[in-house]
Design a protein around this motif. Structure first.
Motif, mmCIF file in Angstrom:
data_model
loop_
_atom_site.group_PDB
_atom_site.id
_atom_site.type_symbol
_atom_site.label_atom_id
_atom_site.label_comp_id
_atom_site.label_asym_id
_atom_site.label_seq_id
_atom_site.Cartn_x
_atom_site.Cartn_y
_atom_site.Cartn_z
ATOM 1 N N ARG A 123 0.819 -1.212 0.000
ATOM 2 C CA ARG A 123 0.000 0.000 0.000
ATOM 3 C C ARG A 123 0.854 1.264 0.000
ATOM 4 N N ARG A 124 1.804 1.324 0.922
ATOM 5 C CA ARG A 124 2.580 2.558 1.058
ATOM 6 C C ARG A 124 3.441 2.878 -0.172
ATOM 7 N N PRO A 125 4.258 1.926 -0.657
ATOM 8 C CA PRO A 125 5.005 2.247 -1.876
ATOM 9 C C PRO A 125 4.109 2.598 -3.057
ATOM 10 N N LEU A 126 2.941 1.944 -3.170
ATOM 11 C CA LEU A 126 2.046 2.265 -4.286
ATOM 12 C C LEU A 126 1.531 3.694 -4.175
ATOM 13 N N ILE A 127 1.227 4.118 -2.948
ATOM 14 C CA ILE A 127 0.778 5.504 -2.760
ATOM 15 C C ILE A 127 1.897 6.467 -3.131
ATOM 16 N N VAL A 128 3.134 6.137 -2.700
ATOM 17 C CA VAL A 128 4.271 7.006 -3.024
ATOM 18 C C VAL A 128 4.402 7.145 -4.537
ATOM 19 N N VAL A 129 4.375 6.015 -5.252
ATOM 20 C CA VAL A 129 4.540 6.065 -6.708
ATOM 21 C C VAL A 129 3.399 6.854 -7.335
ATOM 22 N N TYR A 173 -0.739 13.720 1.934
ATOM 23 C CA TYR A 173 0.564 13.078 1.831
ATOM 24 C C TYR A 173 1.618 13.896 2.568
ATOM 25 N N LEU A 174 1.562 15.218 2.385
ATOM 26 C CA LEU A 174 2.493 16.116 3.080
ATOM 27 C C LEU A 174 2.343 15.968 4.596
ATOM 28 N N ARG A 175 1.096 15.918 5.057
ATOM 29 C CA ARG A 175 0.829 15.792 6.483
ATOM 30 C C ARG A 175 1.464 14.524 7.030
ATOM 31 N N GLN A 176 1.343 13.452 6.219
ATOM 32 C CA GLN A 176 1.895 12.168 6.628
ATOM 33 C C GLN A 176 3.413 12.254 6.741
ATOM 34 N N ARG A 187 8.421 12.704 10.350
ATOM 35 C CA ARG A 187 9.748 13.255 10.608
ATOM 36 C C ARG A 187 9.780 14.252 11.744
ATOM 37 N N SER A 188 9.519 15.488 11.375
ATOM 38 C CA SER A 188 9.683 16.535 12.372
ATOM 39 C C SER A 188 8.414 16.631 13.201
ATOM 40 N N ARG A 189 8.527 17.129 14.422
ATOM 41 C CA ARG A 189 7.330 17.215 15.228
ATOM 42 C C ARG A 189 6.511 18.441 14.847
#
Lengths: 281, 352
Positions: B268-274, B342-345, B350-352
């Motif tokens: 799921r995750r790599p597919l969303i990234v692509v 996606y940005l929110r994720q 990463r950063s808080r």
């Protein structure tokens, strides 16, 4: 991997379909390679009918003499400068974002990461007048610096994202040990963190190299003729009404080679780095 | 994360355990230079970022509310020359048929390109995952075009598409098959195989005719970009235990069921990234179109990024700078809004 109970014809089907798809994938690049090594008359008779005796490097020599050498030099200068700046500024910032806390960290991180998403077009239009104000447009070597700095700004998001992943993996104990030994904050970064992040930095540098080398839009917009890289040279050569497939294909092969060779030489780094950046949250 | 792994090696009391990747752990007495250290580390990058991204981006947004042309560009320091027009640039743009033509073509890119990339790289990655010998070689074949610039890919595919069957390999194949220059009509679909970059076909939809020349330009981009999908999905596949697949096979699942029930859910995750990266890529499309057709014939392949560029830089005499910046703002707004989750994720990771 073991194939329990996989029949022979399934294996045959797997390899057969992969071979067909792989050949389809190779034909376009192969066609450019063939056209670049054949005289134009031979290209007109179908490059697939070639006889080995026709192969020549003459196209490359002529393309090189007719101006591609200057484009190639520009490509190397712009890419080298941009990658050096991005890696230097990016690895320091990525270290800070991964291992330190400071004010406005989340806000600035968010702003930097937007460079991965927002299209270059958002800065393209006011850029030339802005370069004029900063003295970066006056036809001269400062043009290289100008475009390299724009590339640095646009690589910022990837830099802190990818390099940050590598700095975050360094065990805190190692950094703490160096601090106890009396190392200053810069020494901890330079002597402990930086050497440990070298694989990440190398993969980032390769990706950034490919990215900057392949840029057309920024170079086309911001640079004058004397400072344009290979991508712009190719776009200029590629005019449909001028029959010069020999020169265009030779230029294309020359433009493809540096990133391709770099990629091939450091394949392992590249894949690992992209993986760390792309799929790990 | 990584810091947690180290605590298993050398267990430390919880109060000194570092918060994962959030900063220097023990907040002991910090000397003055140490307190300033993070700012010195981020200063160079943030300075370049502010000068060559934030400020010009701000100027773009501001100048989209003024009327100006490239010969006399809008500058924030010269209020005497401002010609404020409010939202005129946006209304002009949004009522301009050439904008909607480019928007429609870009929409075709946004739908077709990610589907091709995700679908094909998933198929290839899974096929390669099933084989043992030669896996690296096949993977390399599909990944290599990723290093080729889109300008070069455009040139390469211009050779492939060349209308002359003595030069273009695609038409040579069609010629052998005897279908070069054929005219087919299947329902609303009209096809002319052979003239790839001028008019390979039309989809008659009643309210609009969609010319398929666009698709001929999507293919080279897809060819060049699939490597990204193969890398990302292959990386995701390494996390799938092969025993799980074998167990499914023992239970009598066929290849399709295995792919649907085991592989695709765990990818799921790599597919969303692509998918997300392909969408971003598709909206930015410029190079391929600029090199292969320049938006033609007759605006058939015009996309937003090229329309913006032409309005800003190709027509020096007309004061269309404001409209070009309006398109830039609209494009960026669509991308940021679309990739917001996606940005929110990313941020949460990463950063808080």
């Amino acid at each position: 991997m073991t194939a329990v109970g996989r029949s022979r014809w399934v294996t045959f089907l797997l390899y057969g379909s992969l071979t067909v798809l792989g050949m389809v994938w190779l034909v376009p690049a192969l066609s450019a390679l063939m056209i670049s090594t054949l005289p134009l008359s031979q290209t007109r008779a179908g490059w697939w009918n070639l006889s080995p005796a026709d192969l020549t490097f003459g196209n490359f020599a002529r393309a090189w003499e007719q101006g591609l050498s200057r484009y190639a030099v520009n490509s190397f200068i712009i890419t080298g400068l941009a990658v050096a700046l991005t890696v230097a500024a990016g690895s320091m910032a990525a270290y800070a974002y991964a291992r330190m806390s400071f004010r406005f960290k989340a806000t600035t991180y968010f702003l930097l990461v937007t460079t991965m998403i927002v299209p270059v077009q958002i800065i393209l239009i006011p850029m030339l007048p802005w370069f004029r104000t900063l003295g970066l447009n006056a036809a001269g070597p400062q043009e290289y610096l100008g475009i390299a700095l724009v590339h640095t700004a646009f690589g910022a998001g990837w830099a802190i994202f990818m390099l940050g992943a590598f700095f975050a993996q360094i065990p805190e104990d190692l950094l703490e040990a160096a601090r106890i030994d009396g190392a200053g904050w810069f020494d901890v970064f330079r002597r402990v963190a930086l050497p440990l992040a070298v694989p990440g930095i190398v993969s980032f540098a390769i990706i950034d190299f490919v990215f900057v080398w392949n840029d057309l839009l920024l170079a086309l917009t911001l640079l004058d003729r004397a400072h344009q890289p290979l991508t712009v040279g190719l776009a200029n050569l590629q005019t449909p009404h001028l029959a010069q497939e020999d020169l265009v294909s030779a230029g294309t092969i020359m433009a493809i080679l540096p990133p391709l060779l770099l990629f091939a030489a450091l394949n392992r780094f590249y894949v690992r780095g992209l993986f760390a950046g792309a799929t790990k949250g | 994360m990584a810091s947690r792994r180290t605590t298993t090696v050398a267990p430390t009391p919880p109060e000194t355990a570092p918060p994962p990747a959030a900063g220097p752990a023990p907040r002991r007495v910090r000397s003055r230079p140490e307190r300033f250290a993070p700012y010195i580390f981020v200063a160079p990058l943030l300075a370049v970022f502010a000068l060559f991204y934030l400020w010009p981006a701000l100027v773009t947004v501001l100048s989209s509310f003024f009327r100006w042309g490239l010969l006399r560009p809008w500058t924030p320091v010269d209020p005497a020359r401002w010609r404020f027009v409010g939202l005129d640039n946006y209304t002009t743009t949004l009522t301009d048929p050439s904008f909607w033509n480019a928007a429609l073509n870009t929409a075709v890119w946004l739908v077709v390109f990610p589907l091709l990339v995700v679908g094909f790289s998933l198929l290839v990655s899974i096929l390669i995952w099933h084989i043992t010998r030669g896996a690296t070689m096949f993977r390399t074949v599909f990944i290599l075009p990723l290093t080729i610039s889109l300008a070069a890919a455009g040139v390469i595919w211009s050779f492939v598409y060349n209308a002359d069957p003595q030069i273009g390999v695609l038409n040579a194949v069609l010629d052998r098959l005897g279908i070069l220059g054929a005219h087919w009509r299947v329902g609303p679909l009209e096809l002319h195989p052979g003239s790839w970059l001028s008019n390979p076909g039309v989809l008659h939809l009643g309210f609009a005719d969609i010319r398929l020349t666009n698709l001929a330009l999507i293919v080279p981009a897809f060819w060049a970009f699939t490597g990204f999908g193969v890398i990302t999905i292959t990386a995701g596949l390494t996390a799938v235990p092969y025993e799980l697949v074998e167990a499914a096979k023992v239970d009598g699942a066929n290849a399709w069921q295995t792919a649907r029930r085991i592989l695709i859910p765990s990818l799921r995750r790599p597919l969303i990234v692509v998918g997300v990266v392909s969408v971003i890529f598709a909206l930015r499309t410029f190079d391929i179109v600029y090199v292969m057709t320049g938006g033609g014939p007759a605006q058939d392949t015009m996309v937003l990024a090229l329309l913006l560029w032409q309005q800003a830089f190709a027509f020096l005499d007309t004061p269309q700078g404001g409209q070009a910046t309006a398109i830039a703002v609209l494009m960026s707004a669509v991308l940021v809004a679309g990739s917001w989750p996606y940005l929110r994720q990313l941020m949460a990771g990463r950063s808080r």
